[in-house]
Design a protein around this motif. Sequence first.
Motif, mmCIF file in Angstrom:
data_model
loop_
_atom_site.group_PDB
_atom_site.id
_atom_site.type_symbol
_atom_site.label_atom_id
_atom_site.label_comp_id
_atom_site.label_asym_id
_atom_site.label_seq_id
_atom_site.Cartn_x
_atom_site.Cartn_y
_atom_site.Cartn_z
ATOM 1 N N LEU A 79 0.834 -1.212 0.000
ATOM 2 C CA LEU A 79 0.000 0.000 0.000
ATOM 3 C C LEU A 79 0.863 1.255 0.000
ATOM 4 C CD1 LEU A 79 -2.537 1.679 0.212
ATOM 5 C CD2 LEU A 79 -2.677 1.098 2.648
ATOM 6 N N ASP A 80 1.941 1.264 0.788
ATOM 7 C CA ASP A 80 2.818 2.430 0.827
ATOM 8 C C ASP A 80 3.464 2.681 -0.540
ATOM 9 O OD1 ASP A 80 2.317 3.057 3.468
ATOM 10 O OD2 ASP A 80 3.943 1.815 4.243
ATOM 11 N N GLU A 81 3.874 1.612 -1.206
ATOM 12 C CA GLU A 81 4.436 1.761 -2.552
ATOM 13 C C GLU A 81 3.380 2.316 -3.510
ATOM 14 O OE1 GLU A 81 5.858 -2.035 -3.744
ATOM 15 O OE2 GLU A 81 7.491 -2.095 -2.277
ATOM 16 N N ARG A 82 2.172 1.835 -3.342
ATOM 17 C CA ARG A 82 1.082 2.253 -4.232
ATOM 18 C C ARG A 82 0.738 3.734 -4.045
ATOM 19 N NH1 ARG A 82 -4.636 -1.080 -4.430
ATOM 20 N NH2 ARG A 82 -5.697 0.189 -5.999
ATOM 21 N N ARG A 83 0.639 4.169 -2.792
ATOM 22 C CA ARG A 83 0.255 5.568 -2.574
ATOM 23 C C ARG A 83 1.370 6.523 -3.020
ATOM 24 N NH1 ARG A 83 2.210 7.773 2.205
ATOM 25 N NH2 ARG A 83 3.215 6.319 3.634
ATOM 26 N N ALA A 119 3.491 5.828 -5.531
ATOM 27 C CA ALA A 119 3.493 5.779 -6.992
ATOM 28 C C ALA A 119 2.346 6.586 -7.582
ATOM 29 C CB ALA A 119 3.417 4.328 -7.456
ATOM 30 N N GLU A 120 1.201 6.585 -6.889
ATOM 31 C CA GLU A 120 0.017 7.280 -7.398
ATOM 32 C C GLU A 120 -0.115 8.697 -6.846
ATOM 33 O OE1 GLU A 120 -3.472 4.860 -6.867
ATOM 34 O OE2 GLU A 120 -2.460 3.033 -7.528
ATOM 35 N N GLY A 121 0.830 9.085 -6.000
ATOM 36 C CA GLY A 121 0.810 10.445 -5.466
ATOM 37 C C GLY A 121 -0.342 10.713 -4.527
ATOM 38 N N ILE A 122 -0.728 9.705 -3.732
ATOM 39 C CA ILE A 122 -1.834 9.864 -2.791
ATOM 40 C C ILE A 122 -1.266 10.365 -1.463
ATOM 41 C CG2 ILE A 122 -3.767 8.724 -1.647
ATOM 42 C CD1 ILE A 122 -3.662 6.575 -3.817
ATOM 43 N N GLY A 123 -1.637 11.552 -1.079
ATOM 44 C CA GLY A 123 -1.022 12.164 0.092
ATOM 45 C C GLY A 123 -1.839 12.116 1.362
ATOM 46 N N ASN A 124 -3.044 11.604 1.306
ATOM 47 C CA ASN A 124 -3.897 11.627 2.502
ATOM 48 C C ASN A 124 -4.109 10.250 3.129
ATOM 49 O OD1 ASN A 124 -5.405 10.715 0.347
ATOM 50 N ND2 ASN A 124 -7.288 11.788 0.954
ATOM 51 N N ILE A 125 -3.178 9.320 2.865
ATOM 52 C CA ILE A 125 -3.206 8.000 3.500
ATOM 53 C C ILE A 125 -1.945 7.827 4.338
ATOM 54 C CG2 ILE A 125 -3.161 5.493 3.141
ATOM 55 C CD1 ILE A 125 -4.572 5.911 0.491
ATOM 56 N N ARG A 126 -2.122 7.401 5.562
ATOM 57 C CA ARG A 126 -0.988 6.939 6.363
ATOM 58 C C ARG A 126 -1.334 5.556 6.885
ATOM 59 N NH1 ARG A 126 -1.589 8.069 12.050
ATOM 60 N NH2 ARG A 126 -3.540 9.207 12.467
ATOM 61 N N THR A 127 -0.317 4.788 7.220
ATOM 62 C CA THR A 127 -0.535 3.392 7.594
ATOM 63 C C THR A 127 0.065 3.090 8.970
ATOM 64 O OG1 THR A 127 1.490 2.681 6.461
ATOM 65 C CG2 THR A 127 -0.559 2.634 5.192
#
Length: 276
Positions: A107-111, A113-121
């Motif tokens: 998931l971290d690689e995905r966010r 790569a896709e430039g998703i800035g509002n997800i933390r894990t």
Amino acid sequence: MMQNFKDIDFNSIWQETMGWNISDKSGRKFDDQVESNFWVQLAPHYTKEYDLNKDTDLIADRLSALLGTDRTILEIGCGSGNFTALMARYSRSILGLDFSPAMLAVLDERRLAEGIGNIRTQAGKWEDFTTDAVFDYIVSVNSLYRIRDMQKALLKMQAYSRCGFIIVRTIQRPFFFDLYTQNSVACAECPDYQLLPLLLWRSGIQANVEFITYPKKKHFLNLADVSQEMQADLTAQIFHEQQARLLQAFTGQAAFTDGRYTISQPRTTVIISVKK
């Protein structure tokens, strides 16, 4: 003497029904290391092979309608982010909690790569999770199968959510469940989706229950592969007695093209939602 409905302890029934009272405590459900190793192997190709959104967009659309926009969300069991990435498009922020560091790494690689800035894990179990924060919504998609004290887990969702929570559960049935039912052949299904609303209602929490049914397509190279799957679903005796009839029913519904059988069977996902 018949037991009064009000006296039934549904949390105990959950534990018994879901296998928590058995003497052999081995396997993924009970052993954290076995569970962790399982996800290490599956993580690299989970999104490609097990993304529920590839079967239907009805579930993602319903989640969007229930959550609304600009919400803070805690997702329990976010995995590699199949629903997380979609919710991030209309949510203010998402904390993805998952037991498996391997899945969170995907998931971290995905966010990134896709430039998703509002997800933390965050790695961990829902049972052990603590925070001073309160989220607008808590979401769980097919992720509560290892929880023993389900009543406590549900009450915790109630406590940590400001607006409510949503539990998505694809009914665990064999692929050929509908075909078996049509031919009066009994087979097992997991009743967790029936017990979860009862636990909520018994706890005084008003839960709404919706069923979303959609087709699931599968390919088989030959009837031997079909028989193998059916034999895994049924007892040896039932399969032996019903094999000819079930294969006839299968060929009556399946299409044979390009050297393989293709058949669609209904699949059902349950959405249990609580709005405060």
